[in-house]
Write a protein that holds these residues in place. Structure first.
Motif, PDB file in Angstrom:
ATOM      1  N   GLY A  12       0.877  -1.194  -0.130  1.00 22.48           N
ATOM      2  CA  GLY A  12       0.041  -0.261   0.014  1.00 22.48           C
ATOM      3  C   GLY A  12       0.829   1.224  -0.002  1.00 22.48           C
ATOM      4  N   GLN A  13       0.460   2.138   0.762  1.00 26.37           N
ATOM      5  CA  GLN A  13       1.222   3.503   0.806  1.00 26.37           C
ATOM      6  C   GLN A  13       2.397   3.619   1.981  1.00 26.37           C
ATOM      7  N   ALA A  14       2.506   2.452   2.644  1.00 27.29           N
ATOM      8  CA  ALA A  14       3.783   2.539   3.384  1.00 27.29           C
ATOM      9  C   ALA A  14       4.904   1.391   3.085  1.00 27.29           C
ATOM     10  N   VAL A  32       5.649  -8.992   0.096  1.00 23.79           N
ATOM     11  CA  VAL A  32       4.654  -9.806  -0.339  1.00 23.79           C
ATOM     12  C   VAL A  32       3.443  -9.151  -0.667  1.00 23.79           C
ATOM     13  N   GLU A  33       2.938  -9.146  -1.936  1.00 23.22           N
ATOM     14  CA  GLU A  33       1.542  -8.511  -2.408  1.00 23.22           C
ATOM     15  C   GLU A  33       0.731  -9.838  -2.991  1.00 23.22           C
ATOM     16  N   ARG A  34      -0.687  -9.659  -2.608  1.00 22.89           N
ATOM     17  CA  ARG A  34      -1.520 -10.564  -3.027  1.00 22.89           C
ATOM     18  C   ARG A  34      -2.401 -10.250  -4.157  1.00 22.89           C
ATOM     19  N   GLY A  39      -1.862  -1.195  -3.845  1.00 20.68           N
ATOM     20  CA  GLY A  39      -2.995  -1.353  -3.000  1.00 20.68           C
ATOM     21  C   GLY A  39      -4.141  -0.420  -3.174  1.00 20.68           C
ATOM     22  N   THR A  40      -4.947   0.136  -2.010  1.00 20.74           N
ATOM     23  CA  THR A  40      -6.151   0.809  -2.353  1.00 20.74           C
ATOM     24  C   THR A  40      -5.932   2.060  -2.981  1.00 20.74           C
ATOM     25  N   CYS A  41      -5.087   2.997  -2.466  1.00 18.75           N
ATOM     26  CA  CYS A  41      -4.993   4.185  -3.044  1.00 18.75           C
ATOM     27  C   CYS A  41      -5.077   4.455  -4.529  1.00 18.75           C
ATOM     28  N   THR A  49     -10.736   7.307  -7.947  1.00 20.99           N
ATOM     29  CA  THR A  49     -11.808   8.476  -7.785  1.00 20.99           C
ATOM     30  C   THR A  49     -11.380   9.837  -7.872  1.00 20.99           C
ATOM     31  N   LYS A  50     -10.423  10.184  -7.586  1.00 18.72           N
ATOM     32  CA  LYS A  50      -9.691  11.599  -8.244  1.00 18.72           C
ATOM     33  C   LYS A  50      -9.610  11.822  -9.441  1.00 18.72           C
ATOM     34  N   THR A  51      -9.534  10.805 -10.384  1.00 19.34           N
ATOM     35  CA  THR A  51      -9.456  10.885 -11.722  1.00 19.34           C
ATOM     36  C   THR A  51     -10.962  10.996 -12.286  1.00 19.34           C
ATOM     37  N   HIS A 113      -0.654 -14.437  -1.247  1.00 19.66           N
ATOM     38  CA  HIS A 113      -1.111 -14.146   0.207  1.00 19.66           C
ATOM     39  C   HIS A 113      -0.110 -14.434   1.077  1.00 19.66           C
ATOM     40  N   ALA A 114       0.133 -13.733   2.353  1.00 18.58           N
ATOM     41  CA  ALA A 114       0.933 -13.794   3.278  1.00 18.58           C
ATOM     42  C   ALA A 114       0.063 -13.977   4.643  1.00 18.58           C
ATOM     43  N   ARG A 115       0.589 -15.224   5.463  1.00 18.64           N
ATOM     44  CA  ARG A 115       0.163 -15.114   6.572  1.00 18.64           C
ATOM     45  C   ARG A 115       1.248 -15.558   7.650  1.00 18.64           C
ATOM     46  N   LEU A 136       3.746  -4.911   8.951  1.00 19.37           N
ATOM     47  CA  LEU A 136       2.330  -5.363   8.169  1.00 19.37           C
ATOM     48  C   LEU A 136       1.572  -4.190   7.517  1.00 19.37           C
ATOM     49  N   ASN A 137       1.685  -4.196   6.164  1.00 15.37           N
ATOM     50  CA  ASN A 137       1.063  -2.826   5.824  1.00 15.37           C
ATOM     51  C   ASN A 137      -0.313  -3.491   4.708  1.00 15.37           C
ATOM     52  N   VAL A 138      -1.157  -4.018   5.445  1.00 15.47           N
ATOM     53  CA  VAL A 138      -2.174  -5.052   4.661  1.00 15.47           C
ATOM     54  C   VAL A 138      -3.536  -4.234   4.540  1.00 15.47           C
ATOM     55  N   GLY A 305      -0.043   1.965   8.277  1.00 17.27           N
ATOM     56  CA  GLY A 305      -1.483   2.417   7.159  1.00 17.27           C
ATOM     57  C   GLY A 305      -2.489   1.876   8.126  1.00 17.27           C
ATOM     58  N   ASP A 306      -3.540   1.824   7.325  1.00 12.04           N
ATOM     59  CA  ASP A 306      -5.061   1.634   7.764  1.00 12.04           C
ATOM     60  C   ASP A 306      -5.240   0.537   8.612  1.00 12.04           C
ATOM     61  N   CYS A 307      -4.209  -0.576   8.499  1.00  7.51           N
ATOM     62  CA  CYS A 307      -4.694  -1.649   9.418  1.00  7.51           C
ATOM     63  C   CYS A 307      -4.349  -1.527  10.908  1.00  7.51           C
ATOM     64  N   PHE A 313      -5.938   7.253   5.838  1.00  2.00           N
ATOM     65  CA  PHE A 313      -5.784   7.963   4.542  1.00  2.00           C
ATOM     66  C   PHE A 313      -4.442   7.592   4.208  1.00  2.00           C
ATOM     67  N   THR A 314      -4.099   7.827   2.873  1.00  2.00           N
ATOM     68  CA  THR A 314      -2.746   7.697   2.115  1.00  2.00           C
ATOM     69  C   THR A 314      -1.457   8.737   2.891  1.00  2.00           C
ATOM     70  N   HIS A 315      -2.025   9.813   3.441  1.00  6.80           N
ATOM     71  CA  HIS A 315      -1.030  10.713   3.943  1.00  6.80           C
ATOM     72  C   HIS A 315      -0.702  10.142   5.390  1.00  6.80           C
TER      73      HIS A 315
HETATM   74  C1  LIG Z   1     -13.078   5.148  -2.603  1.00  6.43           C
HETATM   75  C2  LIG Z   1     -11.796   5.782  -1.727  1.00  6.43           C
HETATM   76  C3  LIG Z   1     -11.172   6.876  -1.834  1.00  6.43           C
HETATM   77  C4  LIG Z   1     -10.358   7.308  -1.007  1.00  6.43           C
HETATM   78  N1  LIG Z   1      -9.644   8.657  -1.355  1.00  6.43           N
HETATM   79  C5  LIG Z   1      -8.684   9.061  -0.510  1.00  6.43           C
HETATM   80  C6  LIG Z   1      -8.239  10.185  -0.757  1.00  6.43           C
HETATM   81  O1  LIG Z   1      -8.477  10.999  -1.748  1.00  6.43           O
HETATM   82  N2  LIG Z   1      -7.100  10.488   0.091  1.00  6.43           N
HETATM   83  C7  LIG Z   1      -6.526   9.903   0.947  1.00  6.43           C
HETATM   84  O2  LIG Z   1      -5.658  10.426   1.727  1.00  6.43           O
HETATM   85  N3  LIG Z   1      -7.045   8.510   1.006  1.00  6.43           N
HETATM   86  C8  LIG Z   1      -8.086   8.144   0.517  1.00  6.43           C
HETATM   87  N4  LIG Z   1      -8.583   6.988   0.653  1.00  6.43           N
HETATM   88  C9  LIG Z   1      -7.905   6.150   1.598  1.00  6.43           C
HETATM   89  C10 LIG Z   1      -6.598   5.556   1.054  1.00  6.43           C
HETATM   90  O3  LIG Z   1      -6.730   4.912  -0.065  1.00  6.43           O
HETATM   91  C11 LIG Z   1      -6.047   4.574   2.151  1.00  6.43           C
HETATM   92  O4  LIG Z   1      -5.979   4.940   3.441  1.00  6.43           O
HETATM   93  C12 LIG Z   1      -4.491   4.082   2.000  1.00  6.43           C
HETATM   94  O5  LIG Z   1      -4.729   3.436   0.692  1.00  6.43           O
HETATM   95  C13 LIG Z   1      -4.167   3.008   2.906  1.00  6.43           C
HETATM   96  O6  LIG Z   1      -2.787   2.595   2.471  1.00  6.43           O
HETATM   97  P1  LIG Z   1      -2.341   1.307   3.225  1.00  6.43           P
HETATM   98  O7  LIG Z   1      -1.061   1.462   3.020  1.00  6.43           O
HETATM   99  O8  LIG Z   1      -3.075   1.293   4.749  1.00  6.43           O
HETATM  100  O9  LIG Z   1      -2.930   0.034   2.543  1.00  6.43           O
HETATM  101  P2  LIG Z   1      -3.563  -0.371   1.129  1.00  6.43           P
HETATM  102  O10 LIG Z   1      -3.405   0.727   0.216  1.00  6.43           O
HETATM  103  O11 LIG Z   1      -4.931  -0.888   1.407  1.00  6.43           O
HETATM  104  O12 LIG Z   1      -2.395  -1.691   0.738  1.00  6.43           O
HETATM  105  C14 LIG Z   1      -2.799  -2.928   1.219  1.00  6.43           C
HETATM  106  C15 LIG Z   1      -2.136  -3.599   0.477  1.00  6.43           C
HETATM  107  O13 LIG Z   1      -1.757  -5.083   1.078  1.00  6.43           O
HETATM  108  C16 LIG Z   1      -2.206  -6.192   0.438  1.00  6.43           C
HETATM  109  N5  LIG Z   1      -2.389  -7.384   1.131  1.00  6.43           N
HETATM  110  C17 LIG Z   1      -3.300  -7.235   2.168  1.00  6.43           C
HETATM  111  N6  LIG Z   1      -3.532  -8.641   2.968  1.00  6.43           N
HETATM  112  C18 LIG Z   1      -2.340  -9.332   2.457  1.00  6.43           C
HETATM  113  C19 LIG Z   1      -1.698 -10.453   2.768  1.00  6.43           C
HETATM  114  N7  LIG Z   1      -2.063 -11.129   3.838  1.00  6.43           N
HETATM  115  N8  LIG Z   1      -0.777 -10.990   2.068  1.00  6.43           N
HETATM  116  C20 LIG Z   1      -0.310 -10.082   1.016  1.00  6.43           C
HETATM  117  N9  LIG Z   1      -0.419  -8.880   0.385  1.00  6.43           N
HETATM  118  C21 LIG Z   1      -1.945  -8.601   1.303  1.00  6.43           C
HETATM  119  C22 LIG Z   1      -3.460  -5.724  -0.511  1.00  6.43           C
HETATM  120  O14 LIG Z   1      -3.672  -6.415  -1.695  1.00  6.43           O
HETATM  121  C23 LIG Z   1      -2.999  -4.149  -0.601  1.00  6.43           C
HETATM  122  O15 LIG Z   1      -2.360  -4.051  -2.055  1.00  6.43           O
HETATM  123  C24 LIG Z   1      -9.754   6.408  -0.106  1.00  6.43           C
HETATM  124  C25 LIG Z   1     -10.084   5.009   0.186  1.00  6.43           C
HETATM  125  C26 LIG Z   1     -11.217   4.862  -0.677  1.00  6.43           C
HETATM  126  C27 LIG Z   1     -11.756   3.360  -0.481  1.00  6.43           C
END
Ligand SMILES: Cc1cc2nc3c(=O)[nH]c(=O)nc-3n(C[C@H](O)[C@H](O)[C@H](O)COP(=O)(O)OP(=O)(O)OC[C@H]3O[C@@H](n4cnc5c(N)ncnc54)[C@H](O)[C@@H]3O)c2cc1C
Length: 458
Positions: A12-14, A32-34, A39-41, A49-51, A113-115, A136-138, A305-307, A313-315
């Motif tokens: 993801g973002q971290a 590891v990426e599944r 990721g989400t962002c 969404t911003k696009t 997938h990682a466990r 863990l950045n899941v 990150g979010d977990c 948020f991404t930031h």
């Molecule tokens: C619709 C929407 C719009 C958004 N808009 C904004 C915005 O405008 N600005 C903003 O700041 N934030 C926004 N966010 C929030 C932002 O997307 C998240 O906060 C950010 O992506 C979190 O990043 P992260 O690093 O925690 O994890 P994620 O980006 O969720 O990445 C986690 C990664 O871990 C992988 N993973 C999970 N479990 C496993 C496993 N067991 N084994 C291997 N890989 C695994 C996943 O496949 C994924 O790729 C938005 C979210 C959504 C849903």
């Protein structure tokens, strides 16, 4: 078993930034990426969404041609091309993350997938990786509420919604918060009928009441129906319609549409991560418990990150990376609690927030000053013909430090950073008031507003 100096689960973002820092410091790193890199962002959140918001804004402005002195004829939206543009932009990002990790020296990428198997071991497919440092950045995914009949209909979440390449006739959005409002407004602008159904008494209920009211007003002017205090208890499919049955105090107890988007919160991807086997504690909602430096209950395992439930948020995820990297590699003592809450909702106009809301300031009981300015008094806003919204700043009456800001208006998502940086500098508001700003900008009105600070009434 293969040993590494560090294992990162999730890109993801971290994760990717941390991989670069650790590998750059000479460590061997497994990533590891599944699913999709970034990721989400990058794939189903911010970037797509911003696009899409940008496409919807262009459509909206084309329809307003008469306001600006031109006519563009009938505006026809081609959702396939809208989606193709989104795919192109998001694709660049995800491929960029993938390429950068796969070409990174000292870094090995696993696509599976990682466990956790223990506090030092991670199962990845048929392999076991070992390390004394596991990150863990899941991330998370859409939470789907337990509503009767929901699983019998083809509902959408943010993940599937960003791949829609047709125009829903009538989009029902369950959830009137950040994600639901962004999708709701953009689809209305693309041409769908939109109804937003919100359980609480108002949309974006974490914000001050006047924010909810103003957003509801501009969404209403665009023809979006908002139902509040409406609890959906049953979903059914009737012919080609989706029917939501509501328990509500006012309005019809049934709403019908062609498609349903669930935007009712998020949940962390921690249910199939082997946390129990490693002894990593989670809270009641499934978020990984961390301390102020993002260390979990098990030494040698971090959650970013979010977990970890400390940001959504991404930031905040990126800031988590900075904290962990600085503390591990630079001998710093950075902490999560050093950061100031800040985020935006990318409706048009956007809502930008820094620090405390007015309600939070009132609850804190401190003596405060407040200044407000309607966007219709901001020259940049009326020159652009975008005057919805207002700006508000709250200041501590004794220390003169800024407590919080709410900028709901055109350009507010950029202008808020003047306030944020002043807050980080722990400078009194007078520093910002005395700075000369550029005309005509939204930010130039911050000093003007500050000249009108008045006690926050009881
Ligand atoms: C619709 C929407 C719009 C958004 N808009 C904004 C915005 O405008 N600005 C903003 O700041 N934030 C926004 N966010 C929030 C932002 O997307 C998240 O906060 C950010 O992506 C979190 O990043 P992260 O690093 O925690 O994890 P994620 O980006 O969720 O990445 C986690 C990664 O871990 C992988 N993973 C999970 N479990 C496993 C496993 N067991 N084994 C291997 N890989 C695994 C996943 O496949 C994924 O790729 C938005 C979210 C959504 C849903």
């Amino acid at each position: 078993m293969t040993s590494y100096d560090a294992i990162i689960i999730g890109t993801g973002q971290a994760g990717p930034a941390l991989a670069r820092r650790l590998a750059g410091a000479g460590m061997t790193v497994a990533v590891v990426e599944r699913s999709r890199f970034g990721g989400t962002c990058v794939n189903t959140g911010c970037t797509p969404t911003k696009t899409l918001v940008a496409s919807a804004y262009a459509v909206h402005m084309a329809r307003r041609g008469a306001d600006y002195g031109f006519s563009a004829g009938e505006v026809a939206v081609d959702m396939k091309r809208v989606k193709a543009r989104k795919d192109q932009v998001a694709g660049l990002s995800t491929r960029g993350v993938e390429r950068s990790l796969k070409t990174l020296e000292n870094c090995t990428v696993y696509e599976s997938h990682a466990r956790l198997r223990s506090a030092q071991e991670v199962e990845v497919g048929n392999e076991v990786l070992r390390s004394d440092r596991i990150f863990l950045n899941v991330g998370g995914r859409a939470a789907v509420p337990d509503i009767r009949g929901l699983y019998q209909v083809d509902y959408l979440t943010n993940s599937s919604m960003v791949d829609v390449d047709f125009l829903p006739r009538h989009l029902l959005v369950l959830g009137g918060s950040y994600i639901g409002l962004e999708f709701g407004q953009m689809y209305r602008r693309f041409g769908s009928q939109v109804t937003i159904v919100e359980l609480g008494p108002r949309i974006v209920s974490r914000e001050d009441e006047e924010v909810s009211q103003e957003i509801a007003a501009f969404l209403g002017r665009e023809g979006i129906a908002v139902r509040t205090k409406a609890s959906c208890f049953s979903v059914a499919k009737e012919d080609d319609e989706i029917v939501l049955l509501l328990s509500c105090e006012e309005g019809p107890t049934e709403v019908r549409g062609s498609h349903l988007l669930i935007a009712a919160g998020r949940r962390p991807n921690t249910d199939d991560l082997g946390l129990d086997r490693a002894g990593v504690k989670r809270d009641k909602r499934g978020y990984i418990e961390v301390d102020d430096q993002l260390r979990t209950s098990v030494p040698g395992i971090w959650a970013l990150g979010d977990c970890n439930g400390r940001g959504a948020f991404t930031h905040t995820a990126w800031n988590d990376y900075e904290i962990v990297a600085a503390n591990l590699l630079d001998g710093a003592q950075r902490r999560v609690t050093d950061r100031i809450p800040a985020y935006a909702l990318f409706t048009d106009p956007p809502l930008a927030r820094a620090g405390m809301t007015e309600a939070e300031v009132r609850r804190s009981g401190r003596r405060a000053l407040v200044a407000r300015l309607a966007m219709e008094n901001v020259s940049r806003a009326y020159e652009k013909g975008e005057t919805a919204g207002f700006m508000k700043l709250l200041v501590d009456a004794e220390t003169k430090l800024i407590l919080g800001a709410t900028f709901l208006g055109t350009g507010g998502d950029e202008a808020i950073h003047c306030v944020l940086d002043t807050m980080y500098a722990k400078s009194p508001y007078t520093v910002l008031q005395h700075a000369m700003h550029i005309h005509p900008t939204v930010a130039e009105f911050i000093p003007t507003m500050l000249a009108n600070l008045a006690p926050l009434s009881e």
